[in-house]
Design an enzyme around this catalytic site. Structure first.
Site, PDB file in Angstrom:
ATOM      1  N   SER A  51       0.811  -1.219   0.000  1.00 32.83           N
ATOM      2  CA  SER A  51       0.000   0.000   0.000  1.00 32.83           C
ATOM      3  C   SER A  51       0.845   1.270   0.000  1.00 32.83           C
ATOM      4  O   SER A  51       0.468   2.267  -0.632  1.00 32.83           O
ATOM      5  CB  SER A  51      -0.963  -0.001   1.189  1.00 32.83           C
ATOM      6  OG  SER A  51      -0.276  -0.134   2.418  1.00 32.83           O
ATOM      7  N   CYS A  81      -7.064  -6.413  -0.291  1.00 33.05           N
ATOM      8  CA  CYS A  81      -5.871  -6.309   0.542  1.00 33.05           C
ATOM      9  C   CYS A  81      -5.318  -4.878   0.539  1.00 33.05           C
ATOM     10  O   CYS A  81      -5.896  -4.005   1.149  1.00 33.05           O
ATOM     11  CB  CYS A  81      -4.831  -7.338   0.089  1.00 33.05           C
ATOM     12  SG  CYS A  81      -3.621  -7.781   1.351  1.00 33.05           S
ATOM     13  N   HIS A 187      -7.741 -12.275  -0.802  1.00 28.73           N
ATOM     14  CA  HIS A 187      -7.487 -12.216  -2.242  1.00 28.73           C
ATOM     15  C   HIS A 187      -8.440 -13.125  -3.012  1.00 28.73           C
ATOM     16  O   HIS A 187      -8.083 -14.260  -3.362  1.00 28.73           O
ATOM     17  CB  HIS A 187      -6.044 -12.644  -2.534  1.00 28.73           C
ATOM     18  CG  HIS A 187      -5.010 -11.670  -2.075  1.00 28.73           C
ATOM     19  ND1 HIS A 187      -4.522 -10.661  -2.879  1.00 28.73           N
ATOM     20  CD2 HIS A 187      -4.379 -11.542  -0.878  1.00 28.73           C
ATOM     21  CE1 HIS A 187      -3.626  -9.958  -2.212  1.00 28.73           C
ATOM     22  NE2 HIS A 187      -3.527 -10.473  -0.992  1.00 28.73           N
ATOM     23  N   GLU A 189      -9.189 -13.043  -6.015  1.00 26.71           N
ATOM     24  CA  GLU A 189      -8.676 -13.300  -7.367  1.00 26.71           C
ATOM     25  C   GLU A 189      -7.787 -14.543  -7.429  1.00 26.71           C
ATOM     26  O   GLU A 189      -7.489 -15.041  -8.526  1.00 26.71           O
ATOM     27  CB  GLU A 189      -7.906 -12.072  -7.881  1.00 26.71           C
ATOM     28  CG  GLU A 189      -6.531 -11.850  -7.283  1.00 26.71           C
ATOM     29  CD  GLU A 189      -6.548 -11.166  -5.924  1.00 26.71           C
ATOM     30  OE1 GLU A 189      -5.457 -10.816  -5.421  1.00 26.71           O
ATOM     31  OE2 GLU A 189      -7.642 -10.993  -5.341  1.00 26.71           O
TER      32      GLU A 189
END
Length: 203
Positions: A51, A81, A187, A189
């Site tokens: 981040s 996230c 996550h 994905e």
């Protein structure tokens, strides 16, 4: 109508989101420069990663203000996230500062996010890379358990007004929605269940 989804690709695990959205028949637009944020983008993905680095790059590449404006105007957004950290109204950085010197700790706290999602998050609250884990969690919206893979995941420590909790782990929210914004500490994905990506393109 085929959806055009912009994926922020300045840093982090964005290719897995592209694969998930490709499987749903979307056209993916990789956002690396301001010119990539076109008027035909229907939805946005903020992927996992680091981040602090993402925040700095979004400002350096002059993407930050345009993306914030799009989100505030109601563009459907899926954040996972690190993406969740960027959306959060408040960031509690103490979760990953142990063992760092003062200079390094201050850099970790220097995350200037969009502050559009009414939650407080604690970075890396579920542990470092070696503490990563996979589980199944019930989602009432989906009506079933969904897979959840946690990698250096943040913890949502509080939710404010207009935030709906979609999933919980040990009584902490791990997936939430506020109007056009969907955010997960894990996550989605990385797993085969595309519930969250389907929800994004349905908004």
């Amino acid at each position: 109508m085929k959806k055009h989804v912009g994926i922020v690709c300045v840093q982090g695990a964005f290719i897995e989101h592209k694969h998930a959205l490709d499987a749903l028949g979307c056209t993916c637009i990789e956002i690396r420069n301001r010119s990539d944020i076109t008027s035909d983008i229907d939805a946005l993905v903020l992927p996992g990663g680091e981040s602090t680095a993402q925040s700095r790059l979004l400002h350096d590449l002059r993407l930050f203000d345009t993306l914030k404006e799009r989100i505030e105007q109601g563009m459907p957004t899926l954040a996972t996230c690190a993406g969740l950290i960027l959306l959060a109204k408040t960031i509690d950085g103490t979760g990953d500062l142990q063992g760092l010197n003062e200079s390094a700790a201050n850099k970790r706290l220097a995350v200037e996010g969009f502050q559009t999602l009414n939650v407080c998050v604690q970075r890396n609250a579920y542990g470092r890379q070696l503490s990563s884990f996979h589980t199944q969690l019930y989602c009432a919206r989906a009506g079933r358990e969904l897979p959840a893979t946690f990698i250096r995941a943040p913890r949502i420590t509080s939710c404010g007004a207009h935030v709906e909790v979609l999933m919980q782990y040990n009584e902490s929210a791990v997936a939430v929605q506020q109007d056009n914004q969907i955010a997960c500490t894990f996550h989605p994905e990385l797993d085969s269940d595309l519930f969250f990506h389907k929800t994004l393109i349905s908004l």
